[in-house]
Scaffold this active site. Sequence first.
Site, PDB file in Angstrom:
ATOM      1  N   SER A 252       0.784  -1.239   0.000  1.00  0.00           N
ATOM      2  CA  SER A 252       0.000   0.000   0.000  1.00  0.00           C
ATOM      3  C   SER A 252       0.813   1.285   0.000  1.00  0.00           C
ATOM      4  O   SER A 252       0.248   2.367  -0.093  1.00  0.00           O
ATOM      5  CB  SER A 252      -0.956   0.007   1.199  1.00  0.00           C
ATOM      6  OG  SER A 252      -0.250   0.045   2.417  1.00  0.00           O
ATOM      7  N   LYS A 297      -5.722   4.454   8.728  1.00  0.00           N
ATOM      8  CA  LYS A 297      -4.636   5.242   8.145  1.00  0.00           C
ATOM      9  C   LYS A 297      -4.951   6.731   8.201  1.00  0.00           C
ATOM     10  O   LYS A 297      -4.041   7.557   8.362  1.00  0.00           O
ATOM     11  CB  LYS A 297      -4.373   4.780   6.710  1.00  0.00           C
ATOM     12  CG  LYS A 297      -3.802   3.369   6.656  1.00  0.00           C
ATOM     13  CD  LYS A 297      -3.418   2.952   5.249  1.00  0.00           C
ATOM     14  CE  LYS A 297      -2.753   1.567   5.277  1.00  0.00           C
ATOM     15  NZ  LYS A 297      -2.264   1.144   3.973  1.00  0.00           N
TER      16      LYS A 297
END
Length: 358
Positions: A252, A297
């Site tokens: 990611s 996140k």
Amino acid sequence: MPRRSATMLAATLLLIALLCASVLMKVPYTEMSPGPTYNTLGVQEKTGTPVITITGHESYPASGHLNMTTVQVTGAKYEPSLVNAVVGWLRDDVLVVPHDNVYPKGQSDADAKRQNAEEFALSEDHARTAALSQLGIPMGSELIVQAVTAGAPAEGRLHAGDQIVAVDGTPVADADAVAKAVTKHQPGEPAVFTVVPRVKEGSAEPGARTDISVPTVKSPDTGAAMVGIRPGLRHTYPFRIDIGLQDVGGPSAGLMFSLGIIDKLTPDDLTAGRFVAGTGTIDDAGQVGPIGGISMKLIAAREAGAEFFLTPAANCAEAAKNTPSGLRLVKVEKLDGALKALEQVRSGQTSALPSCAS
């Protein structure tokens, strides 16, 4: 004892029993929480070395932040109690998901760590390729193991990112050549792969060329011999681009690595000193893909001080529902779109930024 008192006592004892059971009963869930963020333009706190190092090509200093974000995940053996799971569901900074969504059945912590490391290594290559393509810098190519099928004979012997030099002593240059060499065997016979391991353990340098014998099995589709890998081409680069993060896995961070590389290779300061964070996979063509744990996140980015968050378009709907106060989501579909967004941040034209609400 009066009947009413007896009923109340029985109900109390039953409630206590249920509470005890909820504390002791384990449920098949995994917990995610915000992890650390790393400035791809900065240095690692543990070692003091740059996150991205360019060797053999002119590079430039960069200010501001282009932070990649991470998620902390409980281990494969972790089994929360029902109470712990309920508490997690009620918290904004914990994400409780089914265990099998994170750890497929039978996967151990070691298996997960190895898979994450391989995905991370491939994301580094995609990030380098996308960045150099964006800058118009020519690259070469080499044949590698792109993926290893879980449970196949190659698992644990060959790894994603290994360079394939030869099969049974015959040099191979593409995936078709690998398939032809393997299918010359009868199922059950071993094929010998000559490879250069992606990274030697504890080193950033590729490993030495080595021969690895891999058993073959009968393909359920064709009946021919197979080892369970997907070969493909990987770009090679005219100079070194080292990404030195430790204890980070998964694909990611690709987008943020690409942006960090471009910032280091160009005299322009992409952020003009602003704090930008983000996430997203990236492919060789610069296409940005979705990731998991976006809500965690976002929290990690805002707690670190981010003002803007580069968000994969496919994650926008979920992100828009979980945006911390003071953090601005910027929708990104491709690397060049992220660069245009950063140009708008630099020039102060933030009202024109692509929004996750649109």
